[in-house]
Write an enzyme that holds these catalytic residues in place. Structure first.
Site, short mmCIF file in Angstrom:
data_model
loop_
_atom_site.label_atom_id
_atom_site.label_comp_id
_atom_site.label_asym_id
_atom_site.label_seq_id
_atom_site.Cartn_x
_atom_site.Cartn_y
_atom_site.Cartn_z
N CYS A 169 0.83 -1.20 0.00
CA CYS A 169 0.00 0.00 0.00
C CYS A 169 0.87 1.26 0.00
O CYS A 169 1.82 1.30 0.77
CB CYS A 169 -0.90 0.00 1.23
SG CYS A 169 -1.88 1.47 1.45
N PRO A 170 0.59 2.28 -0.76
CA PRO A 170 -0.50 2.39 -1.74
C PRO A 170 -0.07 2.05 -3.18
O PRO A 170 -0.69 2.54 -4.11
CB PRO A 170 -0.89 3.86 -1.63
CG PRO A 170 0.41 4.55 -1.37
CD PRO A 170 1.27 3.58 -0.58
#
Lengths: 130, 76
Positions: free
Chosen positions: B14-15
């Site tokens: 992430c991200p």
């Protein structure tokens, strides 16, 4: 149609803090928020062109960030600008201390801002500091 | 003619998968579908949340052998 104004001030040179700031800036910006980042103190030198400086980890997670396939913070800041129209401003005071000119910085950064300008801009924004 | 594009973001945290999707979505046409492969649990939650907020359409989200297949249609 920005949802919120988000102002992020980054002063730390630690990997975890830079990473979290970059995540907030990129995800915030691509989610339709009006994101402004102000880079000062120890955070700025990583954005000098061709800087190969590595941000030191504060703890275990910071070490793991470097070992695993986590997007580098500079890539996330750049995507915040390119994909989400975030604006990243270097602090003029930190630039003076580093002896840096605007041309010495990565091209996706804006012209330097002083603190007065940042404070005016942040007056009606969510402010996050790292 | 709408196209379907595969975005293999397995192994990225992430991200990363979300940003890869957004980069591809920007250059696509309305109606195109994008299937993101992700091994990151956070992204499996975050991508549908973003898709709703950004006004695109979730087509499918399923997990198969530890990999999420998240399919999104570009709506605007």
């Amino acid at each position: 149609m920005a949802l919120n104004k988000i102002s992020i001030i980054v002063v730390s040179g630690s990997r975890e803090r830079l990473q979290m700031a970059a995540m907030m800036a990129s995800v915030g910006a691509v989610s339709g928020n009006d994101v402004t980042v102000f880079l000062s103190m120890n955070a700025l030198s990583y954005f000098l062109k061709d800087s190969s400086e590595t941000a030191p980890a504060e703890g275990q997670v910071g070490v793991m960030i470097a070992e695993k396939n986590v997007p580098p913070f500079k890539q996330l800041f750049q995507q915040a600008v390119e994909l989400g129209d975030a604006k990243i401003y270097p602090c003029s005071m930190a630039m003076d201390l580093l002896g840096a000119e605007a041309d010495d910085l990565d091209p996706y950064l804006q012209e330097p801002w002083g603190l007065t300008k940042f404070l005016s801009h942040a007056a009606d924004a969510q402010v996050w500091s790292f | 003619m709408a196209e379907k594009m595969l975005i293999d973001a397995r192994g990225s945290f992430c991200p990363g998968p979300l940003m890869e999707l957004i980069a591809k979505l920007k250059s696509g046409q309305v109606g195109d579908e994008f299937e993101v492969l992700s091994s990151d649990k956070g992204s499996a939650k975050d991508i549908p949340e973003w898709v709703e907020k950004a006004g695109h359409e979730m087509v499918e989200s399923r997990q198969d052998k530890g990999v999420w297949h998240i399919t999104v249609r570009k709506k605007r």
